[in-house]
Design a protein around this motif. Structure first.
Motif, short mmCIF file in Angstrom:
data_model
loop_
_atom_site.label_atom_id
_atom_site.label_comp_id
_atom_site.label_asym_id
_atom_site.label_seq_id
_atom_site.Cartn_x
_atom_site.Cartn_y
_atom_site.Cartn_z
N MET A 1 25.19 9.85 -21.09
CA MET A 1 23.79 9.45 -20.87
C MET A 1 22.90 10.16 -21.88
N SER A 2 22.06 9.40 -22.53
CA SER A 2 21.16 9.96 -23.54
C SER A 2 20.21 10.98 -22.89
N ASP A 3 19.70 11.91 -23.71
CA ASP A 3 18.95 13.01 -23.10
C ASP A 3 17.51 12.65 -22.73
N ASP A 4 17.13 11.37 -22.92
CA ASP A 4 15.80 11.01 -22.42
C ASP A 4 15.86 9.89 -21.37
N ILE A 5 17.04 9.66 -20.80
CA ILE A 5 17.20 8.66 -19.75
C ILE A 5 17.21 9.35 -18.38
N HIS A 6 16.40 8.84 -17.48
CA HIS A 6 16.25 9.49 -16.17
C HIS A 6 16.50 8.51 -15.02
N GLU A 7 16.83 9.08 -13.88
CA GLU A 7 16.83 8.32 -12.63
C GLU A 7 15.46 8.52 -11.98
N VAL A 8 14.99 7.48 -11.30
CA VAL A 8 13.68 7.59 -10.63
C VAL A 8 13.80 7.02 -9.22
N TYR A 9 13.32 7.77 -8.26
CA TYR A 9 13.40 7.36 -6.86
C TYR A 9 12.02 7.35 -6.22
N ALA A 10 11.80 6.38 -5.34
CA ALA A 10 10.61 6.38 -4.50
C ALA A 10 11.04 6.82 -3.10
N ILE A 11 10.32 7.78 -2.55
CA ILE A 11 10.63 8.32 -1.22
C ILE A 11 9.45 8.03 -0.30
N ARG A 12 9.68 7.20 0.69
CA ARG A 12 8.61 6.84 1.62
C ARG A 12 8.49 7.91 2.70
N TYR A 13 7.28 8.39 2.92
CA TYR A 13 7.11 9.42 3.95
C TYR A 13 6.11 9.03 5.03
N GLY A 14 5.28 8.03 4.78
CA GLY A 14 4.27 7.70 5.79
C GLY A 14 3.86 6.25 5.72
N GLN A 15 3.07 5.84 6.72
CA GLN A 15 2.56 4.48 6.70
C GLN A 15 1.26 4.40 7.49
N HIS A 16 0.50 3.36 7.21
CA HIS A 16 -0.76 3.11 7.92
C HIS A 16 -0.93 1.62 8.12
N SER A 17 -1.01 1.24 9.39
CA SER A 17 -1.19 -0.17 9.71
C SER A 17 -2.65 -0.56 9.53
N ARG A 18 -2.90 -1.64 8.85
CA ARG A 18 -4.27 -2.09 8.61
C ARG A 18 -4.24 -3.58 8.25
N ARG A 19 -5.42 -4.17 8.22
CA ARG A 19 -5.50 -5.59 7.85
C ARG A 19 -5.95 -5.72 6.40
N SER A 20 -5.62 -6.84 5.79
CA SER A 20 -5.80 -7.01 4.35
C SER A 20 -7.24 -6.83 3.85
N PRO A 21 -8.27 -7.21 4.62
CA PRO A 21 -9.63 -7.03 4.06
C PRO A 21 -9.96 -5.57 3.74
N GLU A 22 -9.25 -4.63 4.37
CA GLU A 22 -9.51 -3.21 4.11
C GLU A 22 -8.96 -2.77 2.75
N ASN A 23 -8.14 -3.60 2.12
CA ASN A 23 -7.46 -3.18 0.89
C ASN A 23 -8.10 -3.70 -0.39
N PHE A 24 -9.21 -4.44 -0.27
CA PHE A 24 -9.81 -5.04 -1.47
C PHE A 24 -11.33 -4.97 -1.42
N ILE A 25 -11.94 -4.63 -2.52
CA ILE A 25 -13.39 -4.81 -2.64
C ILE A 25 -13.66 -6.31 -2.50
N GLY A 26 -14.59 -6.64 -1.62
CA GLY A 26 -14.87 -8.06 -1.36
C GLY A 26 -14.02 -8.62 -0.24
N GLY A 27 -13.16 -7.78 0.36
CA GLY A 27 -12.34 -8.23 1.48
C GLY A 27 -11.22 -9.16 1.05
N ASP A 28 -10.67 -9.86 2.02
CA ASP A 28 -9.57 -10.78 1.75
C ASP A 28 -9.68 -11.96 2.71
N PRO A 29 -9.77 -13.17 2.19
CA PRO A 29 -9.99 -14.33 3.07
C PRO A 29 -8.84 -14.58 4.03
#
Ligand SMILES: [Zn+2]
Ligand SMILES: [Zn+2]
Length: 267
Positions: A1-29
């Motif tokens: 493996m070349s010396d600039d190649i890496h493994e990358v992982y995403a580790i989920r630790y939390g969550q928050h339930s919400r509706r889509s209008p909360e995630n966008f300026i201008g809401g979500d139809p």
């Protein structure tokens, strides 16, 4: 493996339930259920293990009414990473969900943009609205690390190690930075909150918490320029990440996924 190649992982630790209008300026139809997931990321390679963001703990979860699914420490241990041995932490920005758990990495040096520390300790914090995503204890903990010689500041773009670069984006927070990592499938960009969801960067929409809408939109172009394809951009809070990438190993389903495998592939 070349010396600039890496493994990358995403580790989920939390969550928050919400509706889509909360995630966008201008809401979500559509007004549908659109929860956010909370992640930290681990880059594993010849430079050792680098942790990107440190999440929040149970106390902060209760305070902010966000659910801890698995503590950050447990996720790293499940991946075989001992937090006390980690020497390098990158902080994308200093919002409460990205820079807590500050006792979990006693040996680490923290890499942060100049502008984020100036923002989190300066005149903008005189305004209640700007303070919303910050916690004073988190900011004080970072100041203490500065005085302990454990913060490395960056201004704009910098190389952290071969194949790993930091890039100031701004927008959502004044000193927000993303991380570009060379992997076996090309250059992956850990966007953190430069795009919360795939739909923000793909549709040019903006999350409501923002220092600058204009910089946020310019940031999407930066992400696209840095990533080898749109599929190489990893959003900071999208539950789809857990569906698009294969779990790192048996027992880590819906918890830790491998971002260096092709989108949609399964082990
Ligand atoms: Zn944020
Ligand atoms: Zn966030």
């Amino acid at each position: 493996m070349s010396d600039d190649i890496h493994e990358v992982y995403a580790i989920r630790y939390g969550q928050h339930s919400r509706r889509s209008p909360e995630n966008f300026i201008g809401g979500d139809p559509h007004d549908v259920l659109q929860p956010l997931d909370y992640f930290v990321w681990a880059i594993v390679g010849p430079s050792g293990t680098i942790v990107v963001d440190t999440g929040f703990d149970e106390v902060m979860g209760r305070r902010r009414q966000r659910q801890i699914v698995k503590p950050v420490r447990d996720g790293l241990l499940a991946l075989g990473v001992a937090p006390e041995s980690v020497e390098t932490v990158i902080i994308s920005h200093m919002h409460y969900d990205h820079c807590g758990n500050y006792e979990v990495f006693p040996r680490a040096r923290y890499h942060l943009q100049d502008r984020e520390m100036a923002y989190g300790t300066g005149r903008c914090m005189c305004h209640a609205h700007q303070r919303i995503p910050f916690e004073v204890d988190d900011v004080v903990a970072m100041v203490r690390k500065v005085f302990a010689g454990r913060v490395v500041f960056h201004d704009g773009q910098d190389t952290l190690a071969p194949g790993i670069t930091l890039h100031h984006v701004g927008g959502h927070s004044k000193g927000l930075q993303c991380v570009r990592v060379n992997t076996r499938r090309g250059h992956v960009v850990l966007a953190a909150d430069a795009t919360h969801l795939y739909s923000h960067v793909n549709e040019g929409r903006v999350f409501p918490i923002t220092y600058s809408v204009a910089e946020t939109l310019e940031g999407y172009a930066t992400l696209k320029r840095l990533a080898d394809s749109p599929d190489h951009i990893i959003p900071g809070h999208d539950p789809l990440v857990l569906e698009r990438y294969p779990f790192a190993r048996t027992g880590l389903e819906k918890w830790v996924v491998d971002l260096t495998r092709e989108v949609g592939s399964r082990q």
